[in-house]
Design a protein around this motif. Structure first.
Motif, mmCIF file in Angstrom:
data_model
loop_
_atom_site.group_PDB
_atom_site.id
_atom_site.type_symbol
_atom_site.label_atom_id
_atom_site.label_comp_id
_atom_site.label_asym_id
_atom_site.label_seq_id
_atom_site.Cartn_x
_atom_site.Cartn_y
_atom_site.Cartn_z
ATOM 1 N N SER A 28 0.807 1.570 12.500
ATOM 2 C CA SER A 28 1.988 2.417 12.294
ATOM 3 C C SER A 28 2.954 2.340 13.472
ATOM 4 C CB SER A 28 1.559 3.865 12.066
ATOM 5 O OG SER A 28 0.813 4.344 13.172
ATOM 6 N N MET A 36 0.335 1.207 8.271
ATOM 7 C CA MET A 36 1.445 1.177 7.327
ATOM 8 C C MET A 36 1.300 -0.064 6.455
ATOM 9 S SD MET A 36 5.536 1.067 8.065
ATOM 10 C CE MET A 36 5.412 -0.518 8.875
ATOM 11 N N ARG A 41 8.019 -3.986 10.339
ATOM 12 C CA ARG A 41 7.726 -3.050 9.268
ATOM 13 C C ARG A 41 7.983 -3.636 7.882
ATOM 14 N NH1 ARG A 41 6.832 1.469 12.109
ATOM 15 N NH2 ARG A 41 6.929 2.934 10.360
#
Length: 324
Positions: free
Chosen positions: A138, A221, A143
């Protein structure tokens, strides 16, 4: 007279061969009486296969009318567990809960003979269908898959798997090749999760259930799923299909394999398994863990296994230039 003696000898040999064949056929078709039921797991306690095995063992054993036990036999890429099942007496009811990594490919990393999931073993049931996720810490600055590719051109990246040639390794290597991600493979004997959370490993491709607790806790994530439909995951990650790389879609899963000597009971074991996973309690357990149940009949189980084997063989050919 000489030719007559040869003819008699040939007749006797043929008769003996026929009798042996009939005896073998009769033995093969004879019912196996179970004295117990074992689910052998090629992974340590607490792993996803172990958890599923412990869900299944009691209801399966009740249906069989015998005592049941889960045995954890990790090591040698699944070969130790596979060997334990093959050595077991048929009446012990030893079943391997594993994937193709543990049966068709375990010999590649363990100096053991190659095993065939259709001759050394008898497929008994398709236990689940796994979805796979690409995940990062995370805290990662990358991302998205595009951001991972861009970052890999600026600095060295790496990814973890459970071993050289494992399905996780193949999927990761195939994905890197398709998207232009330059990253080093790091095979792990021990759990890689702490290093991924800490950012020492830059990304993984892993089954959704293995990542789900950390995704929900916000420590990891998901940047993409190797699916053709979106999964109900934090952040609603895009599918690899949406990202324009449909050939990266992959669904895996575990099977129950018995030794070939358990073939006379394969249909019954399959029926018991399907009854077990059809109960409301079991279906809820599957849903809570984001695992898809696959209560297929025996013919469909064998067909799925053949299809899965072809898919993984093709990935191995693409990554290593050989299949098995």
């Amino acid at each position: 007279m000489k030719s007559d003696r040869i003819s008699r000898r040939t007749f006797l040999q043929a008769t003996l061969a026929s009798a042996c064949a009939l005896t073998a056929a009769s033995a093969a078709s004879a019912a196996v009486t179970l004295k117990g039921l074992q689910i052998v797991v090629p992974a340590p306690p607490g792993s996803q296969p172990d958890v599923i095995a412990r869900w299944l063992i009691d209801p399966l054993a009740r249906r069989a009318g015998v005592a049941g036990v889960v045995l954890n036999v990790p090591g040698a890429a699944g070969a130790l567990a596979a060997d334990a099942v093959l050595r077991a007496a048929p009446e012990s009811g030893a079943l391997l809960l594993g994937g193709l990594d543990h049966v068709a490919y375990s010999h590649l990393n363990s100096n053991r003979r190659a095993l065939d999931p259709f001759t050394d073993f008898v497929p008994v049931a398709a236990v689940n269908r796994d979805t796979w996720v690409v995940a990062v810490s995370s805290e990662s600055s990358a991302r998205s898959l595009r951001a991972l590719a861009d970052r890999s051109r600026r600095e060295p990246l790496n990814y973890a798997s459970t071993g050289e040639g494992s399905t996780a390794h193949l999927l990761s290597a195939r994905l890197c090749k398709a998207l232009g991600i330059d990253a080093q493979h790091v095979p792990y004997r021990e759990p890689w999760m702490p290093d991924l959370i800490a950012g020492r490993i830059h990304f993984v491709v892993a089954p959704t259930p293995a990542l789900l607790p950390q995704l929900r806790a916000g420590r990891l994530m998901a940047v993409a799923t190797l699916t053709d439909e979106r999964l109900a995951l934090p952040g609603e990650p895009p599918t690899i299909w949406e990202l324009g790389t449909a050939d990266q879609v992959f669904y895996g899963g575990l099977f129950l394999f018995g030794p070939a000597s358990l073939a006379p009971l394969a249909l019954q074991l399959n029926a018991w398994f399907r009854e077990t996973v059809a109960t409301a309690d079991m279906l809820q357990r599957y849903r809570d863990a984001s695992i898809e149940a696959t209560p297929l009949d025996l013919d469909a189980t064998v067909a799925l296994l053949r299809q899965r084997l072809q898919t993984v063989d093709a990935m191995r050919l693409a990554v290593f230039g050989r299949s098995r």
